[in-house]
Design a protein around this motif. Structure first.
Motif, short mmCIF file in Angstrom:
data_model
loop_
_atom_site.label_atom_id
_atom_site.label_comp_id
_atom_site.label_asym_id
_atom_site.label_seq_id
_atom_site.Cartn_x
_atom_site.Cartn_y
_atom_site.Cartn_z
N GLU A 1 55.12 39.06 58.80
CA GLU A 1 55.95 39.85 57.87
C GLU A 1 55.03 40.76 57.08
O GLU A 1 53.97 40.33 56.62
CB GLU A 1 56.83 38.95 57.02
N HIS A 2 55.43 41.99 56.99
CA HIS A 2 54.64 43.00 56.30
C HIS A 2 55.11 43.08 54.85
O HIS A 2 56.30 43.24 54.60
CB HIS A 2 54.80 44.38 56.98
N GLU A 3 54.19 42.93 53.94
CA GLU A 3 54.52 43.00 52.52
C GLU A 3 54.69 44.45 52.10
O GLU A 3 53.97 45.32 52.56
CB GLU A 3 53.42 42.32 51.70
N ASN A 4 55.63 44.71 51.26
CA ASN A 4 55.89 46.09 50.80
C ASN A 4 55.10 46.42 49.56
O ASN A 4 54.84 45.73 48.72
CB ASN A 4 57.38 46.29 50.53
N SER B 1 47.70 34.11 55.78
CA SER B 1 47.25 35.51 55.78
C SER B 1 46.74 35.91 57.16
O SER B 1 46.15 35.09 57.87
CB SER B 1 46.15 35.71 54.75
N LYS C 1 51.45 38.33 56.28
CA LYS C 1 51.38 36.88 56.44
C LYS C 1 52.36 36.43 57.53
O LYS C 1 53.27 37.18 57.91
CB LYS C 1 51.69 36.19 55.12
#
Length: 69
Positions: free
Chosen positions: A66-69, A25, A2
């Motif tokens: 930002e990359h979600e973990n 998203s 997102k």
């Protein structure tokens, strides 16, 4: 994945097209050499913004995501 923050989206020669909300998203832009991400439709888009998204898309750089973990 997102957007990290709200992004004022501009396109020459039109100027400001929309403000992409923080947390929108995205999906990888695998169809263009520079990569980055395409922003998916978000809640509250007006008709003009939806039309721009369908016809041109909202492309953002990797550092804006930002990359979600």
């Amino acid at each position: 994945m997102k957007t990290k923050k709200a992004i004022e989206y501009r396109a020459f020669p039109y100027g400001k097209i929309a403000t992409i909300p923080e947390g929108s998203s995205v999906q990888p832009a695998t169809n263009i050499p520079e990569g980055g991400y395409w922003v998916l439709p978000w809640s509250g888009m007006d008709e003009k913004t939806e039309s721009w998204g369908r016809n041109y898309g909202f492309h953002v750089r990797a550092d804006e995501v930002e990359h979600e973990n």
